[in-house]
Design a protein around this motif. Structure first.
Motif, short mmCIF file in Angstrom:
data_model
loop_
_atom_site.label_atom_id
_atom_site.label_comp_id
_atom_site.label_asym_id
_atom_site.label_seq_id
_atom_site.Cartn_x
_atom_site.Cartn_y
_atom_site.Cartn_z
N LYS A 86 -30.72 -24.82 -5.80
CA LYS A 86 -31.87 -25.02 -4.63
C LYS A 86 -32.63 -23.68 -4.76
O LYS A 86 -32.41 -22.76 -3.98
N VAL B 173 -36.12 -23.69 -12.40
CA VAL B 173 -36.51 -24.73 -11.16
C VAL B 173 -37.25 -26.12 -11.72
O VAL B 173 -36.86 -26.98 -11.41
N SER B 174 -38.05 -25.73 -12.74
CA SER B 174 -38.47 -27.12 -13.37
C SER B 174 -37.66 -27.81 -14.34
O SER B 174 -38.00 -28.94 -14.61
N ARG C 166 -38.69 -19.94 -12.85
CA ARG C 166 -39.52 -21.06 -12.92
C ARG C 166 -39.01 -22.05 -13.86
O ARG C 166 -39.01 -23.30 -13.64
N LYS D 287 -36.48 -21.60 -5.07
CA LYS D 287 -38.12 -21.51 -4.94
C LYS D 287 -38.58 -20.24 -5.07
O LYS D 287 -37.89 -19.11 -4.92
N VAL E 120 -32.32 -23.54 0.98
CA VAL E 120 -33.02 -23.14 -0.31
C VAL E 120 -33.15 -21.49 -0.48
O VAL E 120 -33.47 -21.03 0.54
N SER F 282 -41.36 -17.37 -5.26
CA SER F 282 -42.79 -17.12 -4.86
C SER F 282 -43.42 -15.59 -5.06
O SER F 282 -42.46 -14.71 -5.22
N GLU G 98 -35.11 -18.41 -1.74
CA GLU G 98 -36.48 -18.04 -2.19
C GLU G 98 -36.55 -16.80 -2.99
O GLU G 98 -35.97 -15.70 -2.23
#
Lengths: 395, 395
Positions: B310, B298-299, B295, B312, B269, B314, B271
């Protein structure tokens, strides 16, 4: 130092070559055609009235410092894109001129202000200059506006040298144009009704300075962010705020003043403590003067009547925990702020984490150390006591 | 909100009563009699040229906001005692207007700038205002000066709202007079010759912000002190500086930009990390836009072609130790700065404690995350991709 720009013969690129510093012999004076009425000394409020004239010196990266000029006090024409308005490329100083009992006008330690102003300029990549040259220009300004120095005891003319970046391009870089100007404001005594010790609010919500920051320099940027802390102190019923640093709550400064704490040791020696110049503390001229007077007393170079026999002078960190413990064990003698505007301000209590730490104050508002120190310092400033700290403006 | 001043009937003391906010219906327009020649788009340098007109709105504590006016771009008349020059009572914003392929002019997310400007104003005890009202005034300014938005792809009109304290008394307190003005500067693409990843110098000698300070606000005071760190970086051969905070050397900002780091986890993944809004980080509009786009990917709300499957996202602290370790174990994917001026700036290496940490960059200068994010973001800004982030200036 300011530098002119030439061309590198090897590369053809611009290089900094010459130096054109501030040159007092080129000073021009344009007198006002409409002198203002002098405000009554009894009604003076700090920084509200300005004298008839101001000093201006322009700087460009290409040519260095222009010929200085004394002109009628008037608004400045500043480009809306000038970097002073966008990025706070601005530094300043504050010093005072006094009229002595014999009519002579003096400035108090202007060399210290010039030294600090050059250090501040370097911190912001603003141009530096010959401090003595600027003092001579300021001297001529004060000599011209000497009637603006109020005659009454405790009164003075507050002098505000300011240096701003004026180049009109909004990139963030060292300015290639700047303006140094000096304005003057007549000031009454800070305490017209005698000394009134002030209550302070110990600020832990905001910071004034931090390691690696700009707290040791007299930058415009250090002041606007403090207004909200001052407002919070006022809303809570305190006169000013006390800047506390770090989880240890080190005492650093009082509003815009340096501070001193006097403590009684178990051996009976009084310790006069001020926070050290660790990069977060403004190296104040009054701070330096108080330290020097106290050290001269200790060394015997010049004993001051009333100052404790057994005295120790320390530049060291001090925490609110230590002040509070000293107050509780009756070892706290006094606490006061020092600065050009007020000279010395005694403190009566500190609002700290929800309760007040009470500070002893003398009957007339000043304590056993602040009073003789204040007497000596203002005696020098007003010319009653002779001192090399006084710079003669006009005889 | 700005307030008028009345008299408390109980005490006779002045109290704040009414509110006079910025009122676009009162806007007056004075057109320039001597329009400037448009600079050639190919020769634009950031912040050097300004459009024909500017917006001005004066504020006084007594009456609130005056009627706004659009006037020819011209120097401001500012008192030498104005607090903006002495105490950095100044805040600003930066946003851009674009000319879309169909000739429509738009501004990118001006509501975010207005929101932040009001937060900055509160931090300095400057007056706040209705953001939508100011947007409407700016809209009329841009509509008038729309020919100053360069037509070429990647070009824009940079808009600079500024609010300064103008009261002419040099006490340090909330200003009772202020001036809000907006100027506009045509801007070329940040990278006219394609993306060029930049080397950064990791600054540990100076700080940009500290807890309890002003790093989260867009204050003039935050910028001048950084010039010297930028100068140090340039002298050491780096394009910009990277502000590292604390003994842990947390990455905070790049020069005047927010930053993102992409790391590959052991699970494959990717990040995408940016430092959290902990009070030291400027809440950038581009930062927020990049986070939102990532985001949404991702959603599944809006997948972006080329962005890793993949992923993420943060907002968390990240140290130079972590970046260096990721570089050494080949888990560092990329690192880039984001801001209104540049949109996205890829970084190729970081000078850190005497040696360089090398950052991977893609063949065309951008990495696997920055490229699709930049494509989407600039597509929206130029109007090629429809988005609610675009505010229509003129159709």
């Amino acid at each position: 130092m300011s530098k002119g720009v030439g061309v590198d013969p090897m590369t053809g690129e611009a290089v900094r070559t010459g130096t054109t510093d501030i040159e007092p012999s080129l000073l021009t004076i344009t007198r006002t055609m409409s002198p203002k009425e002098l405000p009554p000394s009894s009604k003076l409020l700090f920084g509200r009235n300005f004298s008839d004239h101001m000093l201006k010196v322009r700087w460009t990266e290409a040519s260095g410092w222009d010929a200085p000029s004394i002109e009628p006090y008037a608004p400045l024409s500043i480009l809306p894109s000038a970097t002073v308005l966008h990025y706070a490329q601005a530094i300043f100083e504050g010093l005072k001129a006094y009229r002595n009992p014999n009519g002579m006008a003096t400035m108090f330690r202007p060399d210290k202000n010039m030294e600090r102003m050059n250090i501040s300029a370097q911190r912001l990549a603003l141009p530096t200059f010959n401090g003595n040259a600027l003092i001579e220009c300021i001297r001529q300004l004060i000599a011209l506006d000497r009637y603006w120095i109020p005659k009454e005891p405790g009164h003075s003319l507050y002098i505000r040298p300011t240096l701003i970046g004026t180049n009109g391009t909004i990139g963030i870089q060292p300015p290639n144009e700047a303006l140094l100007f000096v304005i003057c404001s007549p000031a009454g005594p800070y305490y017209p009704q005698g000394f009134k010790p002030v209550p302070l609010y110990g600020t832990t919500e905001y910071i004034r300075a931090a390691p690696g920051g700009t707290g040791a320099y007299k930058l415009a940027a250090n002041y606007a962010p403090g207004v909200i802390a001052q407002k919070m102190a006022a809303e809570a019923g305190y006169a000013q705020n006390l800047w506390l640093h770090g989880p240890e709550h080190y005492l650093t400064e009082v509003g815009t003043m340096n501070l001193f704490v006097a403590l009684k040791g178990e051996d009976g020696v009084i310790e006069l403590v001020t926070p050290p110049l660790d990069g977060m503390i403004l190296p104040g001229v009054t701070r330096d003067s108080v330290l020097t007077l106290a050290r001269n007393h200790v060394s015997g170079k010049k004993r001051l009547a009333g100052l404790p026999e057994k005295l120790k002078v320390s530049e060291r960190p001090i925490t609110m925990g230590e002040v509070k413990a000293a107050a509780e064990t009756r070892r706290l003698v006094e606490l006061f702020g020092v600065g050009t505007a007020c000279v010395i301000t005694p403190v009566e209590r500190i609002g700290y984490l929800g309760s007040d730490v009470v500070i002893p104050t003398g009957e007339d508002g000043m304590g056993p150390l602040s009073k003789p120190l204040w007497t000596e310092l203002t005696g020098i400033q007003t010319g009653e006591i002779e001192s090399e700290w006084n710079f003669v403006v006009t005889k």
